[in-house]
Design an enzyme around this catalytic site. Sequence first.
Site, short mmCIF file in Angstrom:
data_model
loop_
_atom_site.label_atom_id
_atom_site.label_comp_id
_atom_site.label_asym_id
_atom_site.label_seq_id
_atom_site.Cartn_x
_atom_site.Cartn_y
_atom_site.Cartn_z
N GLU B 44 -2.68 16.46 3.90
CA GLU B 44 -1.84 15.92 4.98
C GLU B 44 -1.72 16.91 6.13
O GLU B 44 -1.47 18.10 5.92
CB GLU B 44 -0.42 15.62 4.48
CG GLU B 44 0.44 15.12 5.64
CD GLU B 44 1.93 15.03 5.35
OE1 GLU B 44 2.33 15.22 4.20
OE2 GLU B 44 2.67 14.76 6.31
N ASP B 107 8.23 31.77 3.91
CA ASP B 107 8.68 31.69 5.29
C ASP B 107 9.84 32.66 5.47
O ASP B 107 10.85 32.55 4.78
CB ASP B 107 9.12 30.24 5.59
CG ASP B 107 9.66 30.10 7.01
OD1 ASP B 107 9.40 30.99 7.83
OD2 ASP B 107 10.35 29.10 7.27
N ASP B 109 12.36 34.11 8.33
CA ASP B 109 12.78 33.82 9.69
C ASP B 109 13.87 34.81 10.07
O ASP B 109 14.78 35.07 9.30
CB ASP B 109 13.33 32.39 9.75
CG ASP B 109 13.51 31.93 11.16
OD1 ASP B 109 12.89 30.93 11.53
OD2 ASP B 109 14.27 32.57 11.91
#
Lengths: 506, 410
Positions: B44, B107, B109
């Site tokens: 995807e 991830d 951040d």
Amino acid sequence: MDFRRQQRRVIKSEPDKYAELYPHDLQLYKIPPDGIISLDEFQDFAYERLQVLRIIEMVNIREKGSKDGLEELRRSVLSELKKFPELKSYAKLICATGCNSSEADVALRRRDHISHFILRLAHCRTEDLRRWFINREMELFRLRWFSLSNEGKKKFLQINGLDYKPISDAERLQLTGASRGMVSSNYEYYQVPFIEVIDLVRKRNVFLKGGYAFITSNDFISVIIYVYRAFLAHELVVTCRKLPQIEAMDERVFRDLNHLPKSYTGKDFTVVDDKAHVPIESLDSLSKTSYPMCMQHMHNTLRKEHHLRHGGRQLYGLFLKAIGVTLDDALRFWREEFTQKPEIDHDKFDKQYAYNIRHNYGKEGKRANYTPHSCMKIITESLGTQDQHGCPFKHWDANKLKSSLLQQNIQQIDVQEIMDLVKDGHYQLACTKHFEAKHNGVAPDGGVNHPNQYFEQSQAVLRGKQDNIKKETPRVKPVAKASTSVKKKKVDEDVWDDADFDNIEF
Amino acid sequence: MSDYDPGQLPDLLPIYYKRLFPFELFCKWLDYGGVKNGYFRNREFSFTLPEDIVVRYQSFISASEFEEEIKRRCPHKIDIGAVFNTSPKSYRHVTLLVPEEKELVLDIDMTDYDEVRTCCQGADVCARCWRFMAIAVQVLDQALRDDFGWLHLLWVFSGRRGVHCWVCDASARQMDQKQRSAVAEYLQVVVGGESQGKKVNLPGDRRAVEIIETQFETLVEEQDFFGSETKVQSLLAAVKDEGLCNEIKKALDKCPATSKHRWKEVVAVIAYQKSRGQLKWRTKNIKEELILQYAYPRLDINVSKGLNHLLKAPFCVHPKTGKICIPFNPKVVNNFSLTAVPTISSLINEIQEYDEKQDSVLNSEARQKMKDYKKTSMNKNITVFSEFLRKLEDTWRGKMIEISDEKMEF
């Protein structure tokens, strides 16, 4: 599971064959049972095991997070089991130590075997049922493993081909240095792929190197659980696929089986009563009177900061949905708060946040109607460093909790009691106590195990007061109480209509 | 460095996709040598188009179809999702569409550091807070390699204020949700919400302490961790133990009110208490726990947990900053400079400058043969990427030989 075998004639003389089939108190249920049992027996077996699983679930929820280990858990489970004479055999199974095989033992093991397979049939239809069943079976298995003698454990590993070879002394010596003390030289260590012991990995309770975990024999249970869980999950899916064939063979079996799991699972609060519509204007006052502390904190934080982080939005949003806030109201409620922040305008709100709110109401994405979080989920969730949500009793520092309790005008003596419960890790009992303190000593039915249950019961108590009905007990719905009082009769009177089963996904 | 203006993005993107985006390498990566059938086809992708319109469940039969579509639609952002059991585009409404594999992604951040960093807040970043990122990369890179034995790690700057890591080993790609979340939680040492003072409880990550310790004093000074009364209060909340807190308070009253002195003082108090055998079981690792609480990587673990979670692809352009999500070498992360990250406009200028300069030297034919990115400062990031790919290729070369051996085809 193949039920054709039931109709076959048994050739070998039974006791001999069973002794051979069931050499150990504990088994991994690899082969379906064989032989003939009556329909009555079939049902009894199913009900008994289900009742045991429900008891284990209930005790687990009650004791979750408590620092007492498996020993305490086992004691609680046994004392619950004692209340039901027909479950004596399971009490015995849970205490069984290994491979002493009297004739009575073997009969018990067979009962264990058959009942496990019947419940597989009853719990293979949906993802939720499968997950529930697997988790309960794992808890049961863990308890029983704990009871085994050392000899019994060794034997079990042998029978199931799980006997690992310990690593050499030289290797261990090397690891002791590399692991900065996590590998001790006093034990024997075994090397397994880390994915086989993920519950140890999750808690950092094991030394990892190059994708392998180094475990002691005490950790074998993690490996076994991993293997067993994967196996059972696979088998349930396979059973589900074969279900139509099996069903066609004898519908009497399935008539009751289909009702079985549904009738005992506690309320999940997904469905809101049509009557209950809560206007958002009343949330401020409700939050003071009827919210559990976790939701109170969400509400106050939102009002104060005009923002909640993702976890908090999910938690509070689903809670609101389940107490009866409509989608339109929810959108309005969140929008009014969020747009008070300078950096969020209506446009940004619609883009970034509205989708999730509609999603929670089943209007976006896969259109699932999401269930509000239970205490268990809230308590066991691991929080990011700036997350505002969570269970105050579990996730807050003692000082903050205490001052917050005092601010709510809770009596000093109650506060102390709550703090003591928290200290021992009884978060739900602490919340139950909070309920009592806020409702003139009326206890919530069955203890607090869901924020929405807290809310509903609180409302019921308050309504009872308003109506001035002098009842001893408040009008509360029997939420989650069903867990212990499993009666066969209940099933017959069960109100689940067939329409419910049309929605079951395969 | 030329300034980037978000308004120009629609004009610049077509040039970027036409001349700079490394389609060939990118698709080679996601195909994983074709070892598994349909690995690229069933992947995807999600595009963010102008006006923040998100189109999910895009999938492409081949690398060339992918390239054409990107060039045609010029998405502001490309996200990579899971590999499904079948093509997500044609079967998105079929309930049987299940995610099967995906890289394990991490991830980090900068906003998750707001609680401890003092130089910036929210979306802002500066060279000083980048030190947190550098530490995070070093700690996590080592943990992924040493503890889990993974070799193929692609570290990517996320375009504004963080980094992503794509773990591409087959064993990582095959993990299910439960396993992913176990790994994520293993890597998450700092836990507990806003209302909890002490967030690290050892036995945590001693190796991480060793990595962080060498730079911790610099970090303390740069970030001014303990420069004010409120900051000292949160330090004490992290210590938690009342007796020890009192000792620390006493010592801090007497010392100069700078972060550097205060931290030295705290370390001294802990060492002194330890030497006297006064540290309790719960505080015996307190120094290490404090170091971790202030500097250990703060992961957004929900991104790692989900098999179906989308993550921005490498080489995307960040629409707000114009910066390219460039892969970088984790070994020299300390040299990573935020200001040196190429932006879409700087790159396009670089090509032009290069072409103009070379016009006189080379004829245009020779110049055209040269890949455009080679003319820019992004070249070295592409080298990092192709180096990563080269190692990855070895794995599938081995795999293909195994497969053909099995089939007895030579």
